[in-house]
Design an enzyme around this catalytic site. Structure first.
Site, PDB file in Angstrom:
ATOM      1  CD  GLU A   1      -0.956   7.019  -3.240  1.00  0.00           C
ATOM      2  OE1 GLU A   1       0.075   7.477  -2.707  1.00  0.00           O
ATOM      3  OE2 GLU A   1      -1.204   5.802  -3.305  1.00  0.00           O
TER       4      GLU A   1
ATOM      5  CE  LYS B   1      -6.335   3.878   1.118  1.00  0.00           C
ATOM      6  NZ  LYS B   1      -5.119   3.335   1.718  1.00  0.00           N
TER       7      LYS B   1
ATOM      8  CG  ASP C   1      -0.415  -1.665  -0.472  1.00  0.00           C
ATOM      9  OD1 ASP C   1      -0.128  -1.044  -1.499  1.00  0.00           O
ATOM     10  OD2 ASP C   1      -1.136  -1.199   0.437  1.00  0.00           O
TER      11      ASP C   1
ATOM     12  CG  ASP D   1      -2.066   2.688  -4.769  1.00  0.00           C
ATOM     13  OD1 ASP D   1      -2.644   1.586  -4.926  1.00  0.00           O
ATOM     14  OD2 ASP D   1      -1.095   2.820  -4.007  1.00  0.00           O
TER      15      ASP D   1
ATOM     16  CG  ASP E   1       2.369   1.899  -2.538  1.00  0.00           C
ATOM     17  OD1 ASP E   1       3.021   1.397  -1.602  1.00  0.00           O
ATOM     18  OD2 ASP E   1       1.374   2.638  -2.351  1.00  0.00           O
TER      19      ASP E   1
ATOM     20  CG  ASP F   1      -4.770   0.102  -0.531  1.00  0.00           C
ATOM     21  OD1 ASP F   1      -4.095  -0.273  -1.501  1.00  0.00           O
ATOM     22  OD2 ASP F   1      -4.441   1.044   0.207  1.00  0.00           O
TER      23      ASP F   1
ATOM     24  CG  HIS G   1      -5.356   4.050  -3.270  1.00  0.00           C
ATOM     25  ND1 HIS G   1      -4.670   5.162  -2.876  1.00  0.00           N
ATOM     26  CD2 HIS G   1      -4.807   3.023  -2.585  1.00  0.00           C
ATOM     27  CE1 HIS G   1      -3.720   4.834  -2.010  1.00  0.00           C
ATOM     28  NE2 HIS G   1      -3.784   3.530  -1.824  1.00  0.00           N
TER      29      HIS G   1
ATOM     30  CG  HIS H   1       1.800   4.648  -5.737  1.00  0.00           C
ATOM     31  ND1 HIS H   1       1.579   5.016  -4.440  1.00  0.00           N
ATOM     32  CD2 HIS H   1       2.989   5.194  -6.100  1.00  0.00           C
ATOM     33  CE1 HIS H   1       2.601   5.770  -4.036  1.00  0.00           C
ATOM     34  NE2 HIS H   1       3.451   5.905  -5.017  1.00  0.00           N
TER      35      HIS H   1
ATOM     36  CD1 TRP I   1      -2.671   8.321   0.199  1.00  0.00           C
ATOM     37  CD2 TRP I   1      -1.387   7.683   1.940  1.00  0.00           C
ATOM     38  NE1 TRP I   1      -3.447   7.567   1.052  1.00  0.00           N
ATOM     39  CE2 TRP I   1      -2.697   7.168   2.129  1.00  0.00           C
ATOM     40  CE3 TRP I   1      -0.419   7.419   2.903  1.00  0.00           C
ATOM     41  CZ2 TRP I   1      -3.050   6.401   3.239  1.00  0.00           C
ATOM     42  CZ3 TRP I   1      -0.771   6.652   4.012  1.00  0.00           C
ATOM     43  CH2 TRP I   1      -2.075   6.150   4.177  1.00  0.00           C
TER      44      TRP I   1
HETATM   45  C1  RNT Z   1      -1.308   4.169   1.082  1.00  0.00           C
HETATM   46  C2  RNT Z   1      -0.728   4.739  -0.162  1.00  0.00           C
HETATM   47  C3  RNT Z   1       0.706   5.217  -0.048  1.00  0.00           C
HETATM   48  C4  RNT Z   1       1.588   4.323   0.777  1.00  0.00           C
HETATM   49  C5  RNT Z   1       3.066   4.683   0.752  1.00  0.00           C
HETATM   50  C6  RNT Z   1       3.841   3.968   1.794  1.00  0.00           C
HETATM   51  O1  RNT Z   1      -2.585   3.718   0.882  1.00  0.00           O
HETATM   52  O2  RNT Z   1      -0.853   3.826  -1.184  1.00  0.00           O
HETATM   53  O3  RNT Z   1       1.220   5.422  -1.314  1.00  0.00           O
HETATM   54  O4  RNT Z   1       1.450   2.990   0.402  1.00  0.00           O
HETATM   55  O5  RNT Z   1       3.227   6.037   0.832  1.00  0.00           O
HETATM   56 ZN    ZN Z   2       0.167   4.265  -3.045  1.00  0.00          ZN
END
Ligand code: RNT
Ligand code: ZN
Length: 418
Positions: free
Chosen positions: A225, A227, A295, A258, A325, A293, A261, A285, A184
């Site tokens: 990954e 986004k 998290d 993810d 994640d 996003d 994303h 993720h 990523w």
């Molecule tokens: C960031 C991505 C990525 C990170 C990690 C820490 O938007 O989701 O996966 O969260 O690599």
């Molecule tokens: Zn991620």
């Protein structure tokens, strides 16, 4: 647990043709890859004089007790594995190597820096997954890494990526289970770039250069990954969903989806049945976006239930790498892991307990009412009793004991880190 509670639950599910023992057995086979970075808010353990910089990732909160070094991180991870049922893997980031206080450049991090982690994982009979760290570094400050217009900066990150794949291959070889390397990068723009194509051409070429070396798939596998947007990359993300779908498909790589994303109202659950048609494997993720996003700690909410149901319905669990994640620094970090990983497992258990055959029959008959009515009925079936049984069988604390357990660890261990 009072044996009757489980027995009664088992009967209720059996009425719908579902075997709870089988569901538990199925759940036991699904490993979850714990993300190491919730222990320390994505800080990493590079030397104090390494050039760290803020770009690319954001964590909020300053709850006391975060792990300050690899020893503390390992203690926290052991604690997490002690309160999460089933088998776990560990997903490490490049910035968590053992650098012995030395300032090793990001482009020079090598397998030797992860030898200790490999031993640690071997002792625990667990697999390791891996990630290059393309952020929190001066060479990421412009908001671009592998797609940067400056060739020297691109070369720096290409080298970093090459090393990440080497390290992963060493991990997979030593541990006898392939390490999934997720790439990523934060590349994107706050405001309107004109040469959208140029950045994407450079990213494609950088990835090709970075992934040139072939490793056996039994040692490592690549994922990229996708986004849509991020803080500071609101208008444009180079590695968009379309970019990486095309890239992964044409290069025989996995994509990583993810949950944070995509558009906030977009569900990745619906994407799985398409992705599985054209990809052999997939990396997830699992995260919880709140308006962006963000998290947040994963919960057993509708998004997770939808996702895990689709995983089971498609019958492709074995081809899916489930990685966590999220990173929240406003609460006990071990507790955050416990909630998030247990939520995913609960989702999977609920999915294994779904009266799939009956629902599918209604589906095919076009009986929309009966399908909906059974879906509604399934929601109030005694999932909790089966979950408790699973925790008990696995020798981990049940939900009822979780708060005391985590706060006990906080009192005895984390609160002493001052
Ligand atoms: C960031 C991505 C990525 C990170 C990690 C820490 O938007 O989701 O996966 O969260 O690599
Ligand atoms: Zn991620």
């Amino acid at each position: 647990m009072n044996g009757n509670v489980y027995k009664d639950a088992k009967e209720q599910y059996a009425e719908l043709g579902v075997d709870t023992d089988k569901a538990i057995a199925a759940l036991k086979t699904v490993p979850i890859s714990l993300h190491c970075w919730q222990t320390d808010d994505v800080g990493g353990f590079e030397s104090p004089d390494a050039e760290l910089s803020g770009g690319g990732i954001q964590v909020t909160g300053n709850y006391p007790g975060k792990s300050r070094n690899i020893t503390e991180m390992r203690a926290d991870l052991d604690k997490v594995m002690n309160i999460v049922p089933g088998n776990q893997r560990l997903s490490l980031h490049m910035m968590y190597g053992e650098f012995d206080g030395k300032n090793v450049g990001r482009e020079k991090i090598a397998p030797e820096h992860f030898a200790g982690w490999i031993d640690w994982a071997k002792e625990r009979k667990m697999g390791l997954d891996f990630n290059g760290s393309f952020f929190s570094h001066p060479n990421a400050d412009d908001g671009f890494t592998l797609s940067h217009p400056d060739k020297a900066i691109r070369e720096f990150w290409i080298e970093h990526g090459r090393q990440s794949r080497k390290i992963a291959a060493a991990m997979g070889k030593a541990l006898g289970t392939p390490s999934i390397v997720n790439t990523w990068i934060p590349d994107g723009a706050k405001d309107l770039p004109v040469d959208r194509l140029g950045y994407r051409v450079r990213l494609r070429d950088s990835l090709d250069a970075m992934m040139k070396e072939d490793f056996p798939k039994s040692h490592m596998k690549d994922a990229v990954e996708t986004k849509l947007f991020g803080i500071g990359s609101e208008s444009y993300v180079v590695g968009s969903h379309e970019f990486y779908m095309g890239y992964a498909m044409s290069r025989d790589k996995m994509i990583c989806l993810d949950m944070g994303h995509f558009h906030p109202t977009e569900s990745i659950a619906d994407k799985l049945s398409s992705v599985y048609l054209f990809f052999e494997e997939l990396l997830l993720h699992v995260s919880r976006p709140v308006r962006w996003d963000s998290d947040h700690v994963v919960l057993f909410n509708d998004d997770i239930a939808d996702l895990t149901r689709e995983l089971v319905r498609c019958g492709r669990i074995a081809d899916t790498h489930i990685g966590l994640d999220f990173f929240d620094a406003t609460m006990n970090r071990v507790g955050a892991y416990a909630i998030g990983s247990r939520a995913v497992l609960k989702g999977l258990l609920a999915a294994f307990l779904e009266p799939h055959d009956k629902l599918k029959t209604y589906d095919l008959e076009g009986n929309a009412f009966a399908r909906l009515a059974l879906l509604e009925r399934a929601k109030t079936l005694p999932l909790g009793a089966v979950w408790d049984r699973y925790c008990e069988e696995s020798g981990v604390v049940k939900d009822a004991g979780l708060i005391d357990d985590v706060l006990g660890y906080e009192r005895d261990v984390q609160s002493k880190r001052k």
